[in-house]
Design a protein around this motif. Structure first.
Motif, PDB file in Angstrom:
ATOM      1  N   ALA A   1      19.668  55.720 -31.095  1.00 56.71           N
ATOM      2  CA  ALA A   1      20.015  54.767 -32.145  1.00 56.71           C
ATOM      3  C   ALA A   1      21.355  54.089 -31.879  1.00 56.71           C
ATOM      4  O   ALA A   1      21.674  53.076 -32.486  1.00 56.71           O
ATOM      5  CB  ALA A   1      20.054  55.464 -33.499  1.00 56.71           C
TER       6      ALA A   1
ATOM      7  N   ASN B   1      22.877  48.640 -31.193  1.00 60.10           N
ATOM      8  CA  ASN B   1      21.517  48.658 -30.687  1.00 60.10           C
ATOM      9  C   ASN B   1      21.614  48.706 -29.159  1.00 60.10           C
ATOM     10  O   ASN B   1      21.952  47.721 -28.516  1.00 60.10           O
ATOM     11  CB  ASN B   1      20.763  47.412 -31.147  1.00 60.10           C
ATOM     12  CG  ASN B   1      19.312  47.398 -30.706  1.00 60.10           C
ATOM     13  OD1 ASN B   1      18.992  47.695 -29.563  1.00 60.10           O
ATOM     14  ND2 ASN B   1      18.425  47.053 -31.623  1.00 60.10           N
TER      15      ASN B   1
ATOM     16  N   ARG C   1      11.912  56.177 -37.002  1.00 61.16           N
ATOM     17  CA  ARG C   1      12.202  55.016 -37.843  1.00 61.16           C
ATOM     18  C   ARG C   1      11.412  55.139 -39.133  1.00 61.16           C
ATOM     19  O   ARG C   1      10.196  55.335 -39.119  1.00 61.16           O
ATOM     20  CB  ARG C   1      11.837  53.718 -37.125  1.00 61.16           C
ATOM     21  CG  ARG C   1      12.278  52.449 -37.873  1.00 61.16           C
ATOM     22  CD  ARG C   1      11.977  51.205 -37.057  1.00 61.16           C
ATOM     23  NE  ARG C   1      12.748  51.178 -35.829  1.00 61.16           N
ATOM     24  CZ  ARG C   1      13.992  50.702 -35.738  1.00 61.16           C
ATOM     25  NH1 ARG C   1      14.586  50.198 -36.817  1.00 61.16           N
ATOM     26  NH2 ARG C   1      14.628  50.699 -34.577  1.00 61.16           N
TER      27      ARG C   1
ATOM     28  N   VAL D   1      21.026  55.726 -39.110  1.00 61.75           N
ATOM     29  CA  VAL D   1      21.552  54.406 -38.761  1.00 61.75           C
ATOM     30  C   VAL D   1      20.726  53.340 -39.482  1.00 61.75           C
ATOM     31  O   VAL D   1      19.535  53.182 -39.193  1.00 61.75           O
ATOM     32  CB  VAL D   1      21.510  54.168 -37.235  1.00 61.75           C
ATOM     33  CG1 VAL D   1      21.938  52.740 -36.912  1.00 61.75           C
ATOM     34  CG2 VAL D   1      22.406  55.171 -36.518  1.00 61.75           C
TER      35      VAL D   1
ATOM     36  N   GLU E   1      19.119  49.843 -40.141  1.00 62.46           N
ATOM     37  CA  GLU E   1      18.772  48.639 -39.381  1.00 62.46           C
ATOM     38  C   GLU E   1      17.846  47.792 -40.238  1.00 62.46           C
ATOM     39  O   GLU E   1      16.642  48.013 -40.282  1.00 62.46           O
ATOM     40  CB  GLU E   1      18.082  48.992 -38.049  1.00 62.46           C
ATOM     41  CG  GLU E   1      19.008  49.528 -36.985  1.00 62.46           C
ATOM     42  CD  GLU E   1      18.343  49.633 -35.617  1.00 62.46           C
ATOM     43  OE1 GLU E   1      17.162  49.226 -35.497  1.00 62.46           O
ATOM     44  OE2 GLU E   1      18.986  50.126 -34.688  1.00 62.46           O
TER      45      GLU E   1
END
Length: 358
Positions: free
Chosen positions: A46, A143, A224, A245, A247
């Protein structure tokens, strides 16, 4: 002697991309990648930039320089937005972490702040704040796949050649050149350079010279999930029990550590484990909708946690840059930016990372 490049970089993960970009400023560089850029561990992570790692929040090696290098290399590549100014939140998930976290804030007041449970609750209502947290303003998340692409694009703009689907079968050294043999499908091709830099990451096992460096592979997985609602857009990346994290409308959760593994496929058991442990920082993640999972192999040294950079034993023109482990984002840019000085004089390589100290 005719060279196909000044430096051939074998591998287009994080180490290879950082090295290729830095070297392309003053050298003719050719990158050879057996698959696609960031196809190994670089594409699975990540990308947490956390300078205070582990249960005791110990500072990483060359702390300030490492943080500066992440920003510097992205700025030079024209991609500073990949490292947003969010900071990293480290909730104290165990009672014995409170004192070390507070000590880190006292020892490094320019880089870290201790937040009381009430402050955490006020700023980040979704976070489990029972014991407080360490906040690191200069940390964040990158990223890694996008970073690798940006660095390779910038190297290419400087004149570097980037080749994918170009596996290297072997290498050798002559008095006048480093030579690699590249698989071209129905044929092979030999390429010559002044130096070859082997940044193969998890691709090291087929090569005895790299295996003898004492490298180990550790499989890790990220998951994810759909971002729970409601969840503040100001939530920073977190590291405590695993990491979280943000996103966009998803969260990337990590990670696990498997020393014994048969393949690189993500597993449902690892997904459940990661969701369960990250829910200790943010309740409800164990029930969040899973959108996908990715696995890769981190390469580290068996004897310590430092990366490895320098000529292979009894070699002059064949170098390696490997063993980034879980600290790659804080070591790869730093070492890559110094690589030209290492080429000029091996004595410039820091003892903990040098192959000459093996």
């Amino acid at each position: 002697m005719r060279y196909d490049a000044d430096v051939i970089v074998v591998g287009a993960g994080l180490a290879g991309a950082c090295a290729a970009f830095t070297l392309s400023r003053d050298h003719k560089v050719r990158v050879l990648e057996s698959d696609e850029p960031a196809s190994g561990a670089s594409g699975a992570a990540a990308g947490l930039v956390n300078p205070f790692m582990g249960r005791r929040a110990r500072p990483v090696w060359r702390l300030h320089e490492a943080l500066d290098a992440v920003s510097a290399i992205l700025e030079a590549a024209g991609a500073p937005a990949l490292f947003p100014d969010t900071g990293v939140l480290r909730p104290a998930v165990e009672p014995d972490q409170v004192a070390p976290f507070q000590d880190a804030a006292e020892t490094h007041p320019d880089l870290a702040t201790w937040l009381s449970p009430a402050t955490v609750r006020d700023r980040y209502p979704a976070v489990q704040p029972d014991r407080g947290a360490l906040f690191v303003p200069r940390g964040g998340a990158v990223n890694v796949g996008a970073m690798v692409d940006a660095l390779l694009d910038a190297a290419q703009a400087r004149g570097a050649t980037i080749e994918t689907q170009a596996p290297v079968l072997y290498w050798r050294e002559t008095p006048g050149a480093a030579v690699v043999e590249v698989d071209r499908g129905d044929d092979t091709e030999e390429l010559r350079a002044d130096r070859v830099l082997l940044a193969l990451g998890q691709g090291y096992p087929p090569f005895p010279e790299l295996r003898r460096l004492g490298l180990d592979g550790v499989k890790g997985q990220t998951v994810r999930v759909r971002r729970p609602e409601p969840l503040s857009d100001s939530l920073p990346p977190m590291s405590g029990r695993g990491y979280i994290v943000p996103e966009g409308d998803t969260l990337v959760l990590g990670s696990n550590y498997e020393n014994n593994f048969d393949d690189l496929s993500p597993t449902p058991d690892a997904t459940a484990y990661i969701q369960e442990k990250t829910s200790k920082m943010m309740p409800g993640l164990d029930e969040a909708e899973v959108l996908g999972a990715t696995a890769g192999v981190r390469v580290k040294r068996s004897e310590n946690n430092f990366p490895l950079l320098g000529p292979l034993p009894r070699r002059n023109r064949l170098w390696t840059f490997t063993a980034l482990g879980s600290k790659g984002l804080l070591t790869a840019p730093l070492l890559a930016l110094e690589l030209p000085t290492y080429f000029n004089d091996l004595r410039n390589i820091s003892d903990p990372v040098s192959t000459q100290k093996e």
